[in-house]
Design a protein around this motif. Sequence first.
Motif, mmCIF file in Angstrom:
data_model
loop_
_atom_site.group_PDB
_atom_site.id
_atom_site.type_symbol
_atom_site.label_atom_id
_atom_site.label_comp_id
_atom_site.label_asym_id
_atom_site.label_seq_id
_atom_site.Cartn_x
_atom_site.Cartn_y
_atom_site.Cartn_z
ATOM 1 N N HIS A 70 -30.419 -0.087 1.666
ATOM 2 C CA HIS A 70 -29.839 0.993 2.455
ATOM 3 C C HIS A 70 -28.346 1.083 2.186
ATOM 4 C CE1 HIS A 70 -33.417 -0.159 4.987
ATOM 5 N NE2 HIS A 70 -33.573 1.147 4.973
ATOM 6 N N ALA A 71 -27.785 2.279 2.349
ATOM 7 C CA ALA A 71 -26.346 2.458 2.139
ATOM 8 C C ALA A 71 -25.855 3.687 2.891
ATOM 9 C CB ALA A 71 -26.021 2.587 0.651
ATOM 10 N N GLU A 72 -24.530 3.772 3.042
ATOM 11 C CA GLU A 72 -23.875 4.948 3.617
ATOM 12 C C GLU A 72 -22.791 5.406 2.653
ATOM 13 O OE1 GLU A 72 -24.404 4.057 8.409
ATOM 14 O OE2 GLU A 72 -22.607 3.324 7.380
ATOM 15 N N GLY A 73 -22.567 6.723 2.614
ATOM 16 C CA GLY A 73 -21.604 7.281 1.674
ATOM 17 C C GLY A 73 -20.409 7.909 2.371
ATOM 18 N N PHE A 74 -19.288 7.945 1.645
ATOM 19 C CA PHE A 74 -18.039 8.487 2.178
ATOM 20 C C PHE A 74 -17.289 9.235 1.085
ATOM 21 C CE2 PHE A 74 -19.183 4.641 4.389
ATOM 22 C CZ PHE A 74 -18.947 4.922 5.725
ATOM 23 N N THR A 75 -16.482 10.206 1.495
ATOM 24 C CA THR A 75 -15.522 10.820 0.587
ATOM 25 C C THR A 75 -14.139 10.298 0.934
ATOM 26 O OG1 THR A 75 -15.246 12.773 2.011
ATOM 27 C CG2 THR A 75 -16.933 12.891 0.279
ATOM 28 N N LEU A 76 -13.281 10.249 -0.075
ATOM 29 C CA LEU A 76 -11.955 9.669 0.075
ATOM 30 C C LEU A 76 -10.868 10.707 -0.143
ATOM 31 C CD1 LEU A 76 -12.468 6.424 -2.048
ATOM 32 C CD2 LEU A 76 -12.773 6.687 0.409
ATOM 33 N N GLU A 77 -9.696 10.430 0.413
ATOM 34 C CA GLU A 77 -8.553 11.322 0.239
ATOM 35 C C GLU A 77 -7.682 10.901 -0.939
ATOM 36 O OE1 GLU A 77 -6.400 11.827 3.866
ATOM 37 O OE2 GLU A 77 -8.123 12.647 4.937
ATOM 38 N N ASN A 78 -7.837 9.673 -1.381
ATOM 39 C CA ASN A 78 -7.091 9.213 -2.547
ATOM 40 C C ASN A 78 -7.943 8.201 -3.309
ATOM 41 O OD1 ASN A 78 -6.857 6.937 -0.857
ATOM 42 N ND2 ASN A 78 -4.850 7.592 -0.143
ATOM 43 N N HIS A 79 -7.450 7.745 -4.432
ATOM 44 C CA HIS A 79 -8.242 6.856 -5.282
ATOM 45 C C HIS A 79 -8.428 5.490 -4.638
ATOM 46 C CE1 HIS A 79 -8.168 9.717 -8.518
ATOM 47 N NE2 HIS A 79 -6.846 9.707 -8.558
ATOM 48 N N PRO A 80 -9.635 4.941 -4.720
ATOM 49 C CA PRO A 80 -9.822 3.574 -4.248
ATOM 50 C C PRO A 80 -9.147 2.602 -5.220
ATOM 51 C CG PRO A 80 -11.830 4.357 -5.295
ATOM 52 C CD PRO A 80 -10.880 5.531 -5.237
ATOM 53 N N ALA A 81 -8.514 1.580 -4.694
ATOM 54 C CA ALA A 81 -7.829 0.597 -5.534
ATOM 55 C C ALA A 81 -8.600 -0.712 -5.524
ATOM 56 C CB ALA A 81 -6.408 0.376 -5.032
ATOM 57 N N ILE A 82 -8.800 -1.296 -6.699
ATOM 58 C CA ILE A 82 -9.473 -2.587 -6.802
ATOM 59 C C ILE A 82 -8.586 -3.552 -7.573
ATOM 60 C CG2 ILE A 82 -11.795 -1.615 -6.631
ATOM 61 C CD1 ILE A 82 -12.023 -1.878 -9.669
ATOM 62 N N ASP A 83 -8.770 -4.828 -7.315
ATOM 63 C CA ASP A 83 -7.946 -5.847 -7.971
ATOM 64 C C ASP A 83 -8.533 -6.256 -9.313
ATOM 65 O OD1 ASP A 83 -5.776 -7.864 -7.892
ATOM 66 O OD2 ASP A 83 -7.439 -9.291 -7.782
ATOM 67 N N SER A 84 -9.848 -6.152 -9.422
ATOM 68 C CA SER A 84 -10.542 -6.563 -10.636
ATOM 69 C C SER A 84 -11.759 -5.683 -10.857
ATOM 70 C CB SER A 84 -10.997 -8.025 -10.510
ATOM 71 O OG SER A 84 -11.964 -8.370 -11.479
ATOM 72 N N VAL A 85 -12.111 -5.449 -12.112
ATOM 73 C CA VAL A 85 -13.314 -4.663 -12.393
ATOM 74 C C VAL A 85 -14.548 -5.344 -11.824
ATOM 75 C CG1 VAL A 85 -12.423 -3.490 -14.436
ATOM 76 C CG2 VAL A 85 -13.508 -5.721 -14.690
ATOM 77 N N ASP A 144 -14.809 -6.420 -8.920
ATOM 78 C CA ASP A 144 -14.990 -5.958 -7.551
ATOM 79 C C ASP A 144 -16.042 -4.840 -7.484
ATOM 80 O OD1 ASP A 144 -13.076 -7.732 -6.705
ATOM 81 O OD2 ASP A 144 -11.456 -6.260 -6.703
ATOM 82 N N LEU A 145 -16.343 -4.251 -8.607
ATOM 83 C CA LEU A 145 -17.328 -3.171 -8.668
ATOM 84 C C LEU A 145 -18.771 -3.687 -8.695
ATOM 85 C CD1 LEU A 145 -15.557 -0.918 -11.322
ATOM 86 C CD2 LEU A 145 -15.734 -0.459 -8.867
ATOM 87 N N ILE A 146 -18.907 -4.968 -8.921
ATOM 88 C CA ILE A 146 -20.252 -5.545 -9.038
ATOM 89 C C ILE A 146 -20.805 -5.901 -7.664
ATOM 90 C CG2 ILE A 146 -21.607 -7.453 -9.979
ATOM 91 C CD1 ILE A 146 -19.603 -7.600 -12.262
#
Length: 238
Positions: free
Chosen positions: A219-234, A236-238
């Motif tokens: 299950h998941a929930e979705g959102f729209t953002l007003e600016n770019h999401p920032a991550i410290d490391s690629v 973090d996408l996993i």
Amino acid sequence: MKLDILAFGVHPDDVELSCSGVLAKEISKGKKVGIIDLTQGEMGTRGSKEIRANEAKKAAEILGAEVRENLNFRDAFVTNDEAHQLKVIEMIRKYQPEIVFCNAVEDRHIDHGKASELVSHACFLSGLRKLETRQDNKIQEAWRPKKVLHYIQWKEIEPDIVVDISGFMETKLKVVTAYASQFYVENAKEPETPISSSNFLDSVTYRAQNLGRLIGTEHAEGFTLENHPAIDSVFDLI
């Protein structure tokens, strides 16, 4: 009280339907969450503002929210003007959240898009030091949340981010169905509405399942953002 997340909804039940899975997950991690309802939902076809208030209280208790307040704006007549902005700013400065959730950027109900813009603008204005607001006759400190996320409601808006809520769907359904006056009940005597059908109630689950499918979770929930999401490391996408 400082909160980690402050979730705004123009109607009691907006937050529960759209982002309560994420809120439940963050609460389980020790984050402090609050909910601000802009109206009492008094223009709703079913129930009454008194019934909705009791349902909102019950839902917040089930979720584990630290606080829930209602700004008592006029349902169906919410406007993004100075008077409304100042009331929202007072809440943002009162609770100093790092993250704010608010209504969908556009939707079937006209209040949703208007409230989305109102809260978004208030989040920016809340950071202006020369804009004075008071609480208990004391000048409030300027505060701007680090991120504003718009949840998804009736319309199938393409999300910018999708958050795994696997393991928290049961809680989400409990807080949603706390609003017994609004959603499907067999042999109900009140008028039917777009959200009172069994299909709509089922959609709370199957939409979460579909978003989960897209990211390989249950299950998941979705959102729209007003600016770019920032991550410290690629990673973090996993």
